[in-house]
Write an enzyme that holds these catalytic residues in place. Structure first.
Site, short mmCIF file in Angstrom:
data_model
loop_
_atom_site.label_atom_id
_atom_site.label_comp_id
_atom_site.label_asym_id
_atom_site.label_seq_id
_atom_site.Cartn_x
_atom_site.Cartn_y
_atom_site.Cartn_z
N CYS A 140 0.87 -1.18 0.00
CA CYS A 140 0.00 0.00 0.00
C CYS A 140 0.91 1.23 0.00
O CYS A 140 1.70 1.42 0.91
CB CYS A 140 -0.89 -0.03 1.23
SG CYS A 140 -1.88 1.46 1.45
N CYS A 167 -10.25 14.90 5.33
CA CYS A 167 -11.33 14.03 5.82
C CYS A 167 -11.23 13.94 7.35
O CYS A 167 -10.14 13.78 7.90
CB CYS A 167 -11.23 12.64 5.21
SG CYS A 167 -11.38 12.64 3.42
N CYS A 213 -1.81 15.49 2.94
CA CYS A 213 -2.98 15.41 2.07
C CYS A 213 -3.81 16.67 2.30
O CYS A 213 -3.88 17.18 3.40
CB CYS A 213 -3.81 14.17 2.43
SG CYS A 213 -5.25 13.92 1.36
#
Ligand code: SAH
Length: 356
Positions: free
Chosen positions: A110, A121, A117
């Site tokens: 992954c 969120c 980022c």
């Protein structure tokens, strides 16, 4: 200036070889050594002559991200890597080993696409320190190469790559796409295109652009809510691109690629996890060919919600099945080693700032 060969695709490597007075064939040899064998020194490149090696060492190099931390879970099925980039930033990658029946296992890397980022969120640790920069194609593909190099000793192969680490891949579109090609190329890392997955927060225009590439990658959308009211609370991107636009883009993706889409839906206690929400989700996805990954929330600091009790997760999945939705309840990995969703880099950044 010294030229970094990592990040060049095969054509660019051939062109580079030509610009330094060598044949395109030399470029293809270098390409294979760098991506397929994970080599960064010219020394071991046995099919390249001594004089050329000497010449190369003065004009170009093969960059590497530096593993600075590696932690294995107690049962060994999850391993987390922290890499330092050439500018001192850090990214993390996670290796997950899955046993499957009939003896076929999977070894999945992954990988991250950005430092930090910008999506913000509410439930995610990656965005906590904001966005710093995009990773280059070299830094993206190198996570797979370095992980493969460290597990070489056990003769294990990375079989799958999921572009679901830190960052929003679609806003770093060109570098991510280039990295996918380098990972997939048969003389590159050589991982089958169907074994490469990209997950997005859901940016409609970029989903359409990706659809037009007609790649046979696995494509996942982080939906996490059955309606705008809930999604607005936890995913700022939804204010810009409401669910209806996202679903339209998914329909376009499906029509164009003829591929099933994976919908990621995190179960959050008391927020989106009732049977009524399951029905709303089923209705929303009606007309799309999807697989729903139900992921119980990985608790993160500063996010006031919890993971629902198992019985509630099971009731949710049972309800979706009644409506013909294909769903799977996923186990989260890596919680014990801070490998879940951006937690490792936070730990490092936070302890670094403690020292200031
Ligand atoms: N930006 C991309 C990829 C990175 S996040 C995306 O949004 O899809 C990878 C997945 O982990 C996403 O589905 C994300 O919503 C999920 N995730 C983030 N924080 C989580 C948490 N605390 N618990 C469970 N899943 C989480």
């Amino acid at each position: 200036m010294m030229m970094d060969l990592k990040g060049l695709n095969q054509q660019e490597m051939e062109d580079y070889a030509k610009t330094i007075g060598e044949s395109a064939f030399r470029g293809r040899q270098l390409f294979k050594w760098i991506y397929n064998k994970g080599e960064s020194d010219f020394g071991p490149m046995t099919d390249i002559g001594k004089a050329l090696k000497e010449k190369l060492s003065h004009i170009c190099y093969v960059s590497q991200i530096k593993p600075v931390n590696r932690v294995k879970s107690a049962n060994g099925d999850t391993e987390k890597f922290l890499f330092e980039l050439s500018d001192g930033n850090h990214v993390e990658s996670v290796l997950m080993r899955y046993e499957e029946h009939l003896g076929f296992g999977r070894t999945t890397a992954c990988i991250s696409t950005q430092v930090g980022c910008a999506q913000g969120c509410a439930f995610c640790a990656s965005g906590k320190h904001g966005f710093i920069r995009n990773l280059t194609a070299a830094e993206i593909v190198d996570q797979v190469i370095q992980i493969q190099n460290t597990i070489d000793e056990t003769e294990e192969r990375v079989s799958n790559v999921v572009i679901m680490g830190i960052g929003e891949p679609l806003v770093n579109y060109d570098n991510v796409l280039k990295a996918i090609h380098l990972i997939n190329h048969c003389d590159g890392v050589a991982i089958g295109i169907r074994h490469i997955a990209v997950s997005t927060v859901g940016i409609p225009a970029l989903i359409r652009r990706l659809a037009d590439e007609k790649l046979h990658i696995r494509f996942a959308v982080s939906l996490h809510a059955p309606n705008d009211e809930i999604r607005n609370k936890i995913m700022p991107v939804n204010h810009k691109f409401p669910i209806s636009e996202l679903i339209d883009a998914c329909k376009y993706y499906q029509k164009t690629t003829e591929r099933r889409i994976t919908i990621e839906y995190m179960l959050i206690d008391g927020l989106n996890d009732s049977p009524a929400h399951a029905r709303e989700l089923a209705k929303l996805l009606d007309g799309l060919f999807v697989m729903v990954n139900l992921i119980p929330l990985n608790p993160v600091e500063h996010f006031p919600y919890k993971r629902p009790p198992m019985a509630r997760c099971r009731a949710f999945i049972a309800e979706t099945e009644k409506y013909g939705l294909k769903s799977l309840l996923r186990n989260e990995r890596g919680t014990g080693i801070d490998a879940a969703c951006g937690q490792l880099r936070n730990r490092v950044e936070e302890s670094a700032s403690d020292l200031l």
